[in-house]
Design a protein around this motif. Sequence first.
Motif, PDB file in Angstrom:
ATOM      1  N   PHE A 120      -3.223   1.912  -3.725  1.00  0.00           N
ATOM      2  CA  PHE A 120      -3.334   3.213  -3.060  1.00  0.00           C
ATOM      3  C   PHE A 120      -4.802   3.554  -2.859  1.00  0.00           C
ATOM      4  N   LYS A 121      -5.257   3.501  -1.616  1.00  0.00           N
ATOM      5  CA  LYS A 121      -6.615   3.890  -1.258  1.00  0.00           C
ATOM      6  C   LYS A 121      -7.673   3.218  -2.132  1.00  0.00           C
ATOM      7  N   GLY A 122      -7.512   1.915  -2.298  1.00  0.00           N
ATOM      8  CA  GLY A 122      -8.486   1.152  -3.058  1.00  0.00           C
ATOM      9  C   GLY A 122      -8.185   1.023  -4.538  1.00  0.00           C
ATOM     10  N   GLU A 167       0.856  -1.173   0.000  1.00  0.00           N
ATOM     11  CA  GLU A 167       0.000   0.000   0.000  1.00  0.00           C
ATOM     12  C   GLU A 167       0.906   1.242   0.000  1.00  0.00           C
ATOM     13  N   CYS A 168       0.739   2.072  -0.999  1.00  0.00           N
ATOM     14  CA  CYS A 168       1.601   3.236  -1.150  1.00  0.00           C
ATOM     15  C   CYS A 168       1.227   4.348  -0.173  1.00  0.00           C
ATOM     16  N   THR A 169       2.221   5.079   0.263  1.00  0.00           N
ATOM     17  CA  THR A 169       1.979   6.315   0.992  1.00  0.00           C
ATOM     18  C   THR A 169       1.650   7.425  -0.013  1.00  0.00           C
ATOM     19  N   GLU A 170       1.281   8.595   0.487  1.00  0.00           N
ATOM     20  CA  GLU A 170       1.035   9.737  -0.403  1.00  0.00           C
ATOM     21  C   GLU A 170       2.273  10.047  -1.230  1.00  0.00           C
ATOM     22  N   ARG A 171       3.436  10.006  -0.596  1.00  0.00           N
ATOM     23  CA  ARG A 171       4.680  10.288  -1.325  1.00  0.00           C
ATOM     24  C   ARG A 171       4.959   9.217  -2.365  1.00  0.00           C
ATOM     25  N   ASN A 172       4.786   7.939  -2.000  1.00  0.00           N
ATOM     26  CA  ASN A 172       4.953   6.849  -2.970  1.00  0.00           C
ATOM     27  C   ASN A 172       4.059   7.064  -4.178  1.00  0.00           C
ATOM     28  N   ALA A 173       2.799   7.438  -3.913  1.00  0.00           N
ATOM     29  CA  ALA A 173       1.823   7.613  -4.990  1.00  0.00           C
ATOM     30  C   ALA A 173       2.230   8.751  -5.917  1.00  0.00           C
ATOM     31  N   CYS A 174       2.764   9.836  -5.365  1.00  0.00           N
ATOM     32  CA  CYS A 174       3.250  10.935  -6.208  1.00  0.00           C
ATOM     33  C   CYS A 174       4.393  10.463  -7.102  1.00  0.00           C
ATOM     34  N   ASP A 175       5.341   9.738  -6.515  1.00  0.00           N
ATOM     35  CA  ASP A 175       6.463   9.220  -7.303  1.00  0.00           C
ATOM     36  C   ASP A 175       5.975   8.257  -8.380  1.00  0.00           C
ATOM     37  N   MET A 176       5.014   7.389  -8.009  1.00  0.00           N
ATOM     38  CA  MET A 176       4.427   6.461  -8.981  1.00  0.00           C
ATOM     39  C   MET A 176       3.851   7.213 -10.171  1.00  0.00           C
ATOM     40  N   GLU A 177       3.097   8.274  -9.893  1.00  0.00           N
ATOM     41  CA  GLU A 177       2.454   9.015 -10.971  1.00  0.00           C
ATOM     42  C   GLU A 177       3.482   9.685 -11.876  1.00  0.00           C
ATOM     43  N   PRO A 203      -3.125   7.916  -9.350  1.00  0.00           N
ATOM     44  CA  PRO A 203      -3.954   8.116  -8.150  1.00  0.00           C
ATOM     45  C   PRO A 203      -5.105   9.086  -8.409  1.00  0.00           C
ATOM     46  N   GLN A 204      -6.262   8.783  -7.866  1.00  0.00           N
ATOM     47  CA  GLN A 204      -7.418   9.662  -7.994  1.00  0.00           C
ATOM     48  C   GLN A 204      -7.373  10.730  -6.911  1.00  0.00           C
ATOM     49  N   ARG A 205      -7.577  11.977  -7.337  1.00  0.00           N
ATOM     50  CA  ARG A 205      -7.572  13.099  -6.399  1.00  0.00           C
ATOM     51  C   ARG A 205      -8.827  13.936  -6.604  1.00  0.00           C
ATOM     52  N   GLN A 206      -8.980  14.937  -5.733  1.00  0.00           N
ATOM     53  CA  GLN A 206     -10.087  15.880  -5.890  1.00  0.00           C
ATOM     54  C   GLN A 206      -9.819  16.867  -7.019  1.00  0.00           C
ATOM     55  N   PHE A 207      -8.612  16.846  -7.541  1.00  0.00           N
ATOM     56  CA  PHE A 207      -8.242  17.685  -8.678  1.00  0.00           C
ATOM     57  C   PHE A 207      -7.318  16.858  -9.561  1.00  0.00           C
ATOM     58  N   SER A 208      -7.293  17.162 -10.837  1.00  0.00           N
ATOM     59  CA  SER A 208      -6.470  16.385 -11.761  1.00  0.00           C
ATOM     60  C   SER A 208      -5.126  17.069 -11.992  1.00  0.00           C
ATOM     61  N   PRO A 230       2.301  24.602  -9.551  1.00  0.00           N
ATOM     62  CA  PRO A 230       2.502  24.308  -8.130  1.00  0.00           C
ATOM     63  C   PRO A 230       2.670  22.814  -7.866  1.00  0.00           C
ATOM     64  N   THR A 231       3.490  22.507  -6.864  1.00  0.00           N
ATOM     65  CA  THR A 231       3.595  21.127  -6.389  1.00  0.00           C
ATOM     66  C   THR A 231       2.430  20.862  -5.441  1.00  0.00           C
ATOM     67  N   MET A 232       1.753  19.734  -5.647  1.00  0.00           N
ATOM     68  CA  MET A 232       0.504  19.472  -4.929  1.00  0.00           C
ATOM     69  C   MET A 232       0.575  18.275  -3.984  1.00  0.00           C
ATOM     70  N   GLY A 233       1.735  17.638  -3.875  1.00  0.00           N
ATOM     71  CA  GLY A 233       1.878  16.520  -2.956  1.00  0.00           C
ATOM     72  C   GLY A 233       2.270  16.994  -1.568  1.00  0.00           C
ATOM     73  N   PRO A 234       2.641  16.059  -0.683  1.00  0.00           N
ATOM     74  CA  PRO A 234       3.053  16.431   0.669  1.00  0.00           C
ATOM     75  C   PRO A 234       4.236  17.394   0.650  1.00  0.00           C
ATOM     76  N   THR A 235       4.222  18.363   1.566  1.00  0.00           N
ATOM     77  CA  THR A 235       5.336  19.309   1.678  1.00  0.00           C
ATOM     78  C   THR A 235       5.816  19.282   3.134  1.00  0.00           C
ATOM     79  N   GLN A 236       5.897  20.462   3.769  1.00  0.00           N
ATOM     80  CA  GLN A 236       6.225  20.510   5.190  1.00  0.00           C
ATOM     81  C   GLN A 236       4.937  20.378   6.010  1.00  0.00           C
ATOM     82  N   ASP A 237       5.099  19.943   7.262  1.00  0.00           N
ATOM     83  CA  ASP A 237       3.931  19.679   8.106  1.00  0.00           C
ATOM     84  C   ASP A 237       3.059  20.912   8.296  1.00  0.00           C
ATOM     85  N   ASP A 238       3.671  22.104   8.316  1.00  0.00           N
ATOM     86  CA  ASP A 238       2.896  23.314   8.599  1.00  0.00           C
ATOM     87  C   ASP A 238       2.428  24.032   7.337  1.00  0.00           C
ATOM     88  N   ASP A 239       2.623  23.426   6.164  1.00  0.00           N
ATOM     89  CA  ASP A 239       2.163  24.043   4.924  1.00  0.00           C
ATOM     90  C   ASP A 239       0.644  23.885   4.777  1.00  0.00           C
TER      91      ASP A 239
END
Length: 431
Positions: free
Chosen positions: A150-152, A82-92, A208-213, A266-275
């Motif tokens: 990834f998430k189903g 099961e991929c993490t969010e970061r794995n899924a970004c790299d996969m895409e 990966p399916q997102r709320q935006f393409s 813009p980069t839309m994957g995980p960034t810093q925790d406080d972003d």
Amino acid sequence: MTHPMHLMRSLLAQCSMKNATSSGYLLPAYVPRPFATQAASSPFQTDESGHIIPHGGKLVDLFIRDQKHQEELIASSTHKKECTERNACDMELLSVGGFSPLTGFMNREVYDSVVDNMRLPGSNLLFGLPVVMDTHDESIKEGSRVLLTFKGQTLGVLNVESKWAPNKVKEAVKCYKTSALEHPGVKMVAWERGQYYLGGKLQAFEVPQRQFSCATPTQVRSTLPANSDVVVFQCRNPVHRAHYELFTRSLGAPNVRPGAVCLVHPTMGPTQDDDIPGIVRYHTYEVLKAELNNNRIKWAYLPYSMHMAGPREAIQHMIIRKNYGCTHFIVGRDMAGSKSCQSGQDFYGIYDAQDEANKHAAELGMQTVPSQDVVYTEECGYVTAEESKDLKVKKLSGTKFRQMLRGGEEIPEWFAFKSVVQVLRQHMQTQ
């Protein structure tokens, strides 16, 4: 309480009715203001469509489109991950060619070469940071076929060529120039990634399916004018007035030819925790895109997770954006930088990313556009810092801006777009 998506739709409708104005504040004209009077040349190698050639010569496409072949690969898989969010970004990015010329997650030989030398073995092509799949699974062996979910969704399969326990301290020092766990990239490598790395050829089924393409490199290229310069603006935060000034002025840089366009990417994957979360940033971009309504400003979203790796990340971003069809890269001061939460010191020098980008730009077949330091003045609006001498400069810190947002205070429109502020306030109210 209004849902953020309903707010965005309402704001989009309002923006479409305006003629690029907001509460009487006239948006700066998009006509680029020249840096200097020198002429620009055209040094870029282009493909048959008139766009800059991708890194390594061609865009990679890793999709298996035949349903029967997909079913065979799934049936022959020996493990599931099961991929993490970061794995899924790299996969895409691997699947759609954003990481061209890579055809899968880096095996140990490629990983070692990139960590040590920032180069791909054999071709000697530049590559800024390693792209690996991680796991804690002891049972996965070299020769295993791993089904990646990834998430189903079933994203594809990884054919494992290498499995190894990396020297994460070495990776941190080489790639992030520090082993301090307070650095977000080092923390990610040390705590988020598994004990082992997996490398090998990737066969992709879907993204990966997102709320935006997120448009693919091929799709983005189809929206860009042929035989023209494309200046890209990378960001991971909402766009404010100073950003707008920066990327519109870039179209007048001395090394940018007339008729150029700017891609806000813009980069839309995980960034810093406080972003700010990606979906909120997406809403701010969408309302601003409608408000500006400028055919010389293109918009697309990048499924990339930030490493905050400073100079190395600048190279990574240039390679990715070249694959998306960009010829020029705006390099901000302290790009992809991070500060120590203990000492407050920056992990990188303020111009380290610019220096690294300039050093390798010619080899990458691209050009850089340094980020201009623009300030707002009472007398002349936005000008460069150099031009602001003897003028009254107005300032608003990021901390003060956030305090004003939370307190419901009026945000000056010279600092932030009203439509963007509305989205951010709505997000705060729903937290």
